[in-house]
Design a protein around this motif. Structure first.
Motif, short mmCIF file in Angstrom:
data_model
loop_
_atom_site.label_atom_id
_atom_site.label_comp_id
_atom_site.label_asym_id
_atom_site.label_seq_id
_atom_site.Cartn_x
_atom_site.Cartn_y
_atom_site.Cartn_z
N LEU A 1 -20.47 -0.78 -51.91
CA LEU A 1 -19.58 0.20 -51.28
C LEU A 1 -18.80 -0.43 -50.12
O LEU A 1 -19.24 -1.38 -49.49
CB LEU A 1 -20.32 1.46 -50.84
CG LEU A 1 -20.99 2.23 -52.00
CD1 LEU A 1 -21.79 3.43 -51.47
CD2 LEU A 1 -19.95 2.69 -53.03
N TYR A 2 -17.65 0.15 -49.85
CA TYR A 2 -16.63 -0.51 -49.03
C TYR A 2 -17.14 -0.96 -47.66
O TYR A 2 -17.02 -2.13 -47.29
CB TYR A 2 -15.43 0.44 -48.85
CG TYR A 2 -14.28 -0.18 -48.09
CD1 TYR A 2 -13.32 -0.91 -48.75
CD2 TYR A 2 -14.18 -0.05 -46.71
CE1 TYR A 2 -12.25 -1.50 -48.08
CE2 TYR A 2 -13.13 -0.62 -46.02
CZ TYR A 2 -12.17 -1.34 -46.69
OH TYR A 2 -11.14 -1.92 -46.01
N ARG A 3 -17.71 -0.03 -46.88
CA ARG A 3 -18.12 -0.40 -45.51
C ARG A 3 -19.20 -1.48 -45.55
O ARG A 3 -19.16 -2.44 -44.75
CB ARG A 3 -18.63 0.83 -44.76
CG ARG A 3 -18.78 0.57 -43.26
CD ARG A 3 -19.56 1.65 -42.52
NE ARG A 3 -19.15 3.00 -42.84
CZ ARG A 3 -19.67 4.08 -42.26
NH1 ARG A 3 -20.63 3.95 -41.34
NH2 ARG A 3 -19.28 5.29 -42.59
N ALA A 4 -20.15 -1.34 -46.45
CA ALA A 4 -21.21 -2.35 -46.55
C ALA A 4 -20.67 -3.69 -47.01
O ALA A 4 -21.15 -4.75 -46.58
CB ALA A 4 -22.30 -1.87 -47.50
N CYS A 5 -19.65 -3.67 -47.86
CA CYS A 5 -19.06 -4.94 -48.30
C CYS A 5 -18.37 -5.66 -47.14
O CYS A 5 -18.51 -6.88 -46.98
CB CYS A 5 -18.07 -4.70 -49.44
SG CYS A 5 -18.86 -4.30 -51.02
N VAL A 6 -17.65 -4.90 -46.31
CA VAL A 6 -16.96 -5.51 -45.17
C VAL A 6 -17.96 -6.08 -44.17
O VAL A 6 -17.92 -7.26 -43.81
CB VAL A 6 -16.03 -4.47 -44.50
CG1 VAL A 6 -15.50 -5.01 -43.17
CG2 VAL A 6 -14.87 -4.12 -45.43
N TYR A 7 -18.88 -5.25 -43.70
CA TYR A 7 -19.84 -5.71 -42.70
C TYR A 7 -20.87 -6.67 -43.29
O TYR A 7 -21.28 -7.64 -42.63
CB TYR A 7 -20.56 -4.50 -42.08
CG TYR A 7 -19.74 -3.77 -41.04
CD1 TYR A 7 -19.88 -4.05 -39.68
CD2 TYR A 7 -18.83 -2.79 -41.41
CE1 TYR A 7 -19.13 -3.38 -38.73
CE2 TYR A 7 -18.07 -2.12 -40.47
CZ TYR A 7 -18.23 -2.42 -39.13
OH TYR A 7 -17.48 -1.75 -38.19
N GLY A 8 -21.29 -6.41 -44.52
CA GLY A 8 -22.34 -7.23 -45.12
C GLY A 8 -21.92 -8.65 -45.39
O GLY A 8 -22.69 -9.60 -45.18
N ARG A 9 -20.69 -8.84 -45.85
CA ARG A 9 -20.21 -10.20 -46.10
C ARG A 9 -20.15 -11.00 -44.80
O ARG A 9 -20.55 -12.17 -44.75
CB ARG A 9 -18.84 -10.17 -46.76
CG ARG A 9 -18.82 -9.72 -48.22
CD ARG A 9 -17.39 -9.66 -48.69
NE ARG A 9 -17.24 -9.33 -50.09
CZ ARG A 9 -16.43 -8.38 -50.55
NH1 ARG A 9 -15.72 -7.65 -49.70
NH2 ARG A 9 -16.32 -8.14 -51.84
N ILE A 10 -19.61 -10.37 -43.76
CA ILE A 10 -19.52 -11.07 -42.47
C ILE A 10 -20.91 -11.43 -41.96
O ILE A 10 -21.17 -12.57 -41.53
CB ILE A 10 -18.78 -10.20 -41.44
CG1 ILE A 10 -17.33 -9.96 -41.88
CG2 ILE A 10 -18.81 -10.85 -40.06
CD1 ILE A 10 -16.59 -8.95 -41.03
N ALA A 11 -21.83 -10.47 -42.02
CA ALA A 11 -23.20 -10.70 -41.52
C ALA A 11 -23.90 -11.79 -42.32
O ALA A 11 -24.60 -12.65 -41.75
CB ALA A 11 -23.99 -9.41 -41.55
N GLY B 1 -20.61 4.81 -37.27
CA GLY B 1 -19.32 5.08 -37.91
C GLY B 1 -18.67 3.80 -38.34
O GLY B 1 -19.20 2.70 -38.11
N ASN B 2 -17.48 3.91 -38.95
CA ASN B 2 -16.80 2.72 -39.47
C ASN B 2 -16.53 1.67 -38.40
O ASN B 2 -16.48 0.47 -38.69
CB ASN B 2 -15.47 3.14 -40.11
CG ASN B 2 -15.68 3.80 -41.46
OD1 ASN B 2 -16.70 3.60 -42.11
ND2 ASN B 2 -14.71 4.59 -41.89
N ARG B 3 -16.32 2.10 -37.15
CA ARG B 3 -15.95 1.17 -36.09
C ARG B 3 -17.11 0.87 -35.14
O ARG B 3 -16.88 0.42 -34.01
CB ARG B 3 -14.76 1.72 -35.31
CG ARG B 3 -13.53 1.89 -36.20
CD ARG B 3 -12.33 2.41 -35.42
NE ARG B 3 -11.17 2.57 -36.29
CZ ARG B 3 -9.98 3.01 -35.87
NH1 ARG B 3 -9.82 3.33 -34.58
NH2 ARG B 3 -8.98 3.14 -36.71
N ASP B 4 -18.32 1.10 -35.59
CA ASP B 4 -19.50 0.80 -34.77
C ASP B 4 -19.80 -0.70 -34.87
O ASP B 4 -20.70 -1.13 -35.60
CB ASP B 4 -20.69 1.63 -35.25
CG ASP B 4 -21.94 1.38 -34.43
OD1 ASP B 4 -21.84 0.70 -33.38
OD2 ASP B 4 -23.02 1.86 -34.83
N LEU B 5 -19.06 -1.49 -34.11
CA LEU B 5 -19.20 -2.95 -34.20
C LEU B 5 -20.54 -3.44 -33.67
O LEU B 5 -20.95 -4.56 -33.99
CB LEU B 5 -18.06 -3.61 -33.43
CG LEU B 5 -16.65 -3.33 -33.97
CD1 LEU B 5 -15.61 -4.06 -33.12
CD2 LEU B 5 -16.53 -3.74 -35.43
#
Length: 379
Positions: free
Chosen positions: A85-95, A59-63
């Motif tokens: 897409l939004y979730r992938a952009c947030v997590y993907g940039r950080i990763a 889910g969105n908060r699966d850190l």
């Protein structure tokens, strides 16, 4: 050059199928990570020869998914990480930054005036987006309209590149034999007036208005290509309007087909079976289905379509912007029926939005990006 594409999911959808088309035309080594939902488009991408890894995000908060994504990026030794897409952009940039990748690109596919990916915008959504956007090298907008929306959010203009969505234009030319075959298969008379629509059956697409408009034209049939949570409601609306037998819902259509055994005609064949195409959605980031319909030679009625509105009027002479109400749509459809508008030549818009052209623009962006600082982000 080795590129990793990170996307939120790979079920059937516009951004998902756009990624598959782009991969077919990008002359680089590519791999894909999907955070969730490795559905039909994932199988199609793999059939095309590109590996797909499912991260299994809950889910969105699966850190816990973030360190898994960092490991995938680090082990792959990628030159570029490209998120979608939004979730992938947030997590993907950080990763990507945590793994030391120095060229990080994100494509913004679905930013409307009031929603992002079909969900209402909020201050929290915008804040998180902007915080992670600064970790990347550039953000790709799929239309000039989306670029203006990003600027309005606070993304610096110098970080925005416009690379439009694209279609495999040659596949969408009108095919008279496909028209006859599809109509025979679906029980549509050769002389029936067939109104068409394509897209996810979601509230924001406003297919209910299209159903009501067709119901008001006794000799019209509606061919609706797509699936989603509104399917049952649309069927109920059609029955309530007395048009249940005149509304055909084909289900989702992956294009290009990933599973030839699915039995559903291709999207170009379904478009060939239509007489007019309608997009009733009032809030779009691009309007790819409209471009596909124009490439198929259809007259098009639309409420919102940046892909057309961002071009000179003579680039899409078969497209006409209309109001949002059912009476306006009924009037416009009746006019096309009475005028007996036939098939039109492919307009300049179809040539502009050829996927091969968009792929060249993406490759040029990859090659021109200066490396980010090698300072890593700690997830």
């Amino acid at each position: 050059m080795k590129v990793l594409h990170v996307i939120t999911g790979l079920d059937i959808g516009g951004a998902e199928q756009q990624l598959r088309l782009m991969l077919r035309h990008l002359p680089v080594r590519s791999e894909v990570v999907t955070l969730t939902a490795p559905g039909p488009v994932a199988r199609g991408i793999e059939a095309d020869g590109t590996p797909v890894t499912h991260l299994g995000m809950a889910g969105n908060r699966d850190l816990k998914a973030l360190p898994r994504l960092v490991r995938v990026v680090r082990q792959g030794r990628y030159d570029v990480v490209h998120t979608h897409l939004y979730r992938a952009c947030v997590y993907g940039r950080i990763a990507a930054r945590a793994a030391g990748v120095r060229r990080v690109v994100a494509t913004e596919h679905s930013l409307g005036d009031r929603q992002i990916e079909g969900r209402p915008l909020s201050a929290g959504t915008r804040g998180l987006y902007l915080a992670t956007e600064r970790l990347g090298s550039a953000t790709v907008a799929v239309s000039d309209s989306v670029a203006r929306r990003l600027e309005g959010w606070g993304v610096r203009p110098g970080r925005i590149r416009v690379v439009p969505n694209g279609i495999e234009r040659g596949r969408f030319g009108y095919d008279a034999s496909a028209r006859r075959a599809v109509r025979a298969r679906l029980g549509l008379a050769e002389d029936a007036f067939v109104v068409g629509g394509v897209g996810r059956l979601a509230p924001g697409k406003r297919f209910d208005r299209l159903v009501r408009a067709v119901a008001a034209l006794p000799d019209a049939r509606l061919l609706l290509v797509g699936d989603g949570e509104q399917r049952g409601r649309l069927q109920a609306v059609a029955r309530a309007c007395g048009a249940g037998e005149r509304v055909l819902l084909t289900g989702a259509c992956e294009d290009p087909p990933g599973d030839p055994s699915s039995g559903l005609p291709s999207l170009p064949a379904l478009l060939s079976a239509m007489d007019v195409f309608v997009s009733a959605s009032p809030d779009e980031a691009f309007g790819l289905a409209v471009v596909e319909a124009l490439a198929a030679g259809l007259p098009v009625l639309y409420v919102a379509c940046p892909a057309v509105d961002d071009l000179p009027p003579d680039a899409a002479p078969g497209a006409r912007r209309i109001g949002e109400t059912v009476p306006e749509l009924v009037s416009a459809l009746a006019g096309i029926r009475e005028a007996r508008v036939g098939r039109l030549p492919q307009p300049a818009a179809a040539h502009r939005y050829d996927i091969a052209r968009s792929a060249r623009q993406v490759l040029s962006l990859y090659e021109s990006l200066p490396p980010l600082s090698d300072k890593r982000v700690t997830p």
